[in-house]
Design an enzyme around this catalytic site. Structure first.
Site, mmCIF file in Angstrom:
data_model
loop_
_atom_site.group_PDB
_atom_site.id
_atom_site.type_symbol
_atom_site.label_atom_id
_atom_site.label_comp_id
_atom_site.label_asym_id
_atom_site.label_seq_id
_atom_site.Cartn_x
_atom_site.Cartn_y
_atom_site.Cartn_z
ATOM 1 N N ASN A 10 1.035 -1.259 -0.169
ATOM 2 C CA ASN A 10 0.037 -0.098 -0.162
ATOM 3 C C ASN A 10 0.896 1.393 0.049
ATOM 4 O O ASN A 10 1.275 1.684 1.074
ATOM 5 C CB ASN A 10 -0.829 0.029 1.153
ATOM 6 C CG ASN A 10 -2.182 0.865 1.174
ATOM 7 O OD1 ASN A 10 -1.837 1.830 0.660
ATOM 8 N ND2 ASN A 10 -2.848 0.776 2.173
ATOM 9 N N ARG A 90 -2.537 -1.724 -3.668
ATOM 10 C CA ARG A 90 -3.851 -0.937 -3.524
ATOM 11 C C ARG A 90 -3.492 -0.020 -4.707
ATOM 12 O O ARG A 90 -2.735 0.815 -4.602
ATOM 13 C CB ARG A 90 -3.931 -0.264 -2.281
ATOM 14 C CG ARG A 90 -4.922 0.432 -2.139
ATOM 15 C CD ARG A 90 -5.024 1.116 -0.755
ATOM 16 N NE ARG A 90 -6.168 1.918 -0.716
ATOM 17 C CZ ARG A 90 -6.505 2.712 0.307
ATOM 18 N NH1 ARG A 90 -5.674 2.883 1.253
ATOM 19 N NH2 ARG A 90 -7.475 3.562 0.262
ATOM 20 N N HIS A 178 -12.207 4.773 -1.303
ATOM 21 C CA HIS A 178 -12.396 3.809 -0.252
ATOM 22 C C HIS A 178 -13.055 2.610 -0.233
ATOM 23 O O HIS A 178 -13.604 1.845 0.636
ATOM 24 C CB HIS A 178 -12.941 4.666 0.893
ATOM 25 C CG HIS A 178 -12.215 5.603 1.347
ATOM 26 N ND1 HIS A 178 -12.779 7.018 1.765
ATOM 27 C CD2 HIS A 178 -10.925 5.993 1.655
ATOM 28 C CE1 HIS A 178 -11.541 7.873 2.243
ATOM 29 N NE2 HIS A 178 -10.565 7.303 2.096
ATOM 30 N N ARG A 238 -8.552 18.113 3.342
ATOM 31 C CA ARG A 238 -9.329 18.429 2.070
ATOM 32 C C ARG A 238 -10.712 18.988 2.350
ATOM 33 O O ARG A 238 -11.189 18.588 3.365
ATOM 34 C CB ARG A 238 -9.375 17.224 1.414
ATOM 35 C CG ARG A 238 -8.207 16.641 0.805
ATOM 36 C CD ARG A 238 -8.377 15.032 -0.010
ATOM 37 N NE ARG A 238 -7.738 14.203 0.907
ATOM 38 C CZ ARG A 238 -7.874 12.849 0.704
ATOM 39 N NH1 ARG A 238 -8.539 12.362 -0.099
ATOM 40 N NH2 ARG A 238 -6.935 12.087 1.328
ATOM 41 N N GLU A 376 -7.927 -2.659 4.884
ATOM 42 C CA GLU A 376 -8.052 -2.632 3.394
ATOM 43 C C GLU A 376 -7.151 -3.685 2.995
ATOM 44 O O GLU A 376 -7.369 -4.169 1.941
ATOM 45 C CB GLU A 376 -7.598 -1.339 2.801
ATOM 46 C CG GLU A 376 -8.898 -0.300 3.099
ATOM 47 C CD GLU A 376 -8.276 1.025 3.345
ATOM 48 O OE1 GLU A 376 -7.281 1.415 4.300
ATOM 49 O OE2 GLU A 376 -9.083 2.071 2.968
#
Ligand code: AMP
Length: 391
Positions: A10, A90, A178, A238, A376
């Site tokens: 990742n 990922r 996500h 963000r 994940e």
């Protein structure tokens, strides 16, 4: 038969997280996890085998800087512990073509490069270790798992912007992100509450990146993110959704360049911009500054609004799940959110929430809310094992 082991990688802008999994009949089992931090300057390697530190953090130094040298080091280190049969990655954007994990080859890697403009801050970093491994170990099977893929099932209206067709044809669509986290939560929810799992569930992935997803039958129906990971909820740094007029104002009236605007919307906004202090929820919670509390309140408010919006997408709501750094750990944020959602049927259990119990609503609550830690990388591992066993 020989046990198959595989790495899950990742890669972010400055760090490379990794795990080593063993394929077992009961599913992938994580044997090792670790990371290489500061990959572009003086990399620092750390790893844990099972629950033990494999060795003290190791400063690899400048001579190891860059993905290529870091991966060369990592593979040699992993091979000391187990033979590595494959690597799963990922990858944030799969565009229109990749709605499933895919075994990589040169042509597919090239196609993934064409998606860089759709995720300029993530995709290049995700592709770097893929390039490096392809050069270092051309024979190693590499699998890409996409954050967008899980959202391919979204309802048609949730995938479109109200823009002219030329933009849609150019790939300007509401993809959603996500996805590996939501896919994992949908899988785990079958264990946590098998009756709820196929029903209408809103999942809030609240970390430095934050989004929400509406699930029905364990599949995505709608989500808060769109073309890029900048849409939807306010996040650590963000802005989330904005009136597009804000961007015109910044450009025309404030003479800001595109780069400056991008920097403000991606790196200087959200909790950090609102508080003027930090993106870090833990520090905001500890602060006495009214702006820190104002930032938390706006974050909570936008999440509550999206509970309403996503419930409308689903035609109702039967339960909720909180996950990721803030969703798993902040009883303050979860409590504030759910206290404002009594009208949807949630009755918060203060004690359960304070102790991070799995179910944080009372027995009398019309609908339940759960806290489920996401993973994940384990989701990627499930995909890699499935591909390995089908070959
Ligand atoms: P993630 O991106 O999923 O790692 O989440 C990072 C966010 O989770 C940061 O804002 C952290 O401050 C927040 N977080 C982690 N632990 C806690 C905690 N115990 N209480 C409140 N926020 C936390």
């Amino acid at each position: 038969m020989e046990q198959q082991n595989f790495a899950v990688i990742n890669a972010g802008s400055s760090s490379l997280k990794f795990s080593l999994f063993a394929a077992t009949p009961a599913g992938p089992v994580r044997r090792i996890r670790g990371q290489i931090a500061e990959i572009n300057s003086a990399p620092i390697f750390s790893a844990r085998i099972g629950t033990h530190s494999a060795e003290p953090d190791r400063l690899l130094g400048e001579s190891y800087s860059g993905h290529h040298r870091c991966l060369d080091f990592l593979l040699a280190w992993l091979e000391q512990h187990a033979q590595v049969h494959a690597a799963g990655h990922r990858v944030v954007h799969g565009g229109l073509h990749f709605s499933q994990p895919v075994v990589l080859n040169t042509a597919i890697i090239k196609e993934l490069e064409t998606l860089i403009p759709l995720a300029p801050l993530h995709q290049p970093h995700n592709l770097q270790p893929i390039h490096a491994l392809a050069r270092l170990h051309p024979g190693l099977m590499q699998v890409a798992c996409f954050d967008t893929a899980f959202h391919a099932s979204k309802r048609k209206e949730a995938q479109q912007f109200p823009l002219p067709a030329t933009l849609k044809d150019a790939g300007v669509r509401r993809y959603g992100f996500h996805g590996l986290s939501y896919e994992y939560i949908a899988m785990k929810l079958k264990e946590v509450d098998p009756a709820l799992a196929p029903k209408r569930v809103v999942v809030a992935h609240l970390g430095n990146g934050a989004s929400m997803c509406a699930l029905h039958q364990g599949k995505a129906v709608d989500s808060t993110m769109g073309l890029t990971a900048a849409d939807g909820l306010p996040m650590g740094t963000r802005s989330g959704s904005l009136d597009p007029g804000v961007v015109f104002f910044m450009a025309r009236e404030m003479n800001m360049s595109l780069d400056t605007i991008e920097d403000i919307l991606y790196r200087q906004s959200g909790l950090k911009g609102l508080s003027g202090l930090t993106h870090d929820m833990r520090l905001l919670e500890q602060s006495n500054d009214p702006q820190a509390h104002g930032a938390i309140d706006l974050f909570v408010y936008r999440i509550q609004q999206q509970f309403g919006a996503l419930s409308a997408s689903l035609g109702g709501i039967d339960g909720a799940v909180f996950t990721a750094g803030i969703g798993e750990n902040s009883s303050l944020v979860r409590g504030k959110i759910l206290k404002g959602l009594q009208w949807l049927g949630f009755e918060l259990d203060d004690q359960a929430n304070a102790t991070h119990a799995t179910c944080i609503t009372t027995r009398q609550s019309n609908i339940p809310a759960y806290v489920i830690p996401t993973d994940e990388d384990l989701m990627i591992a499930h995909h890699v094992q499935q591909i390995l066993s089908s070959r």
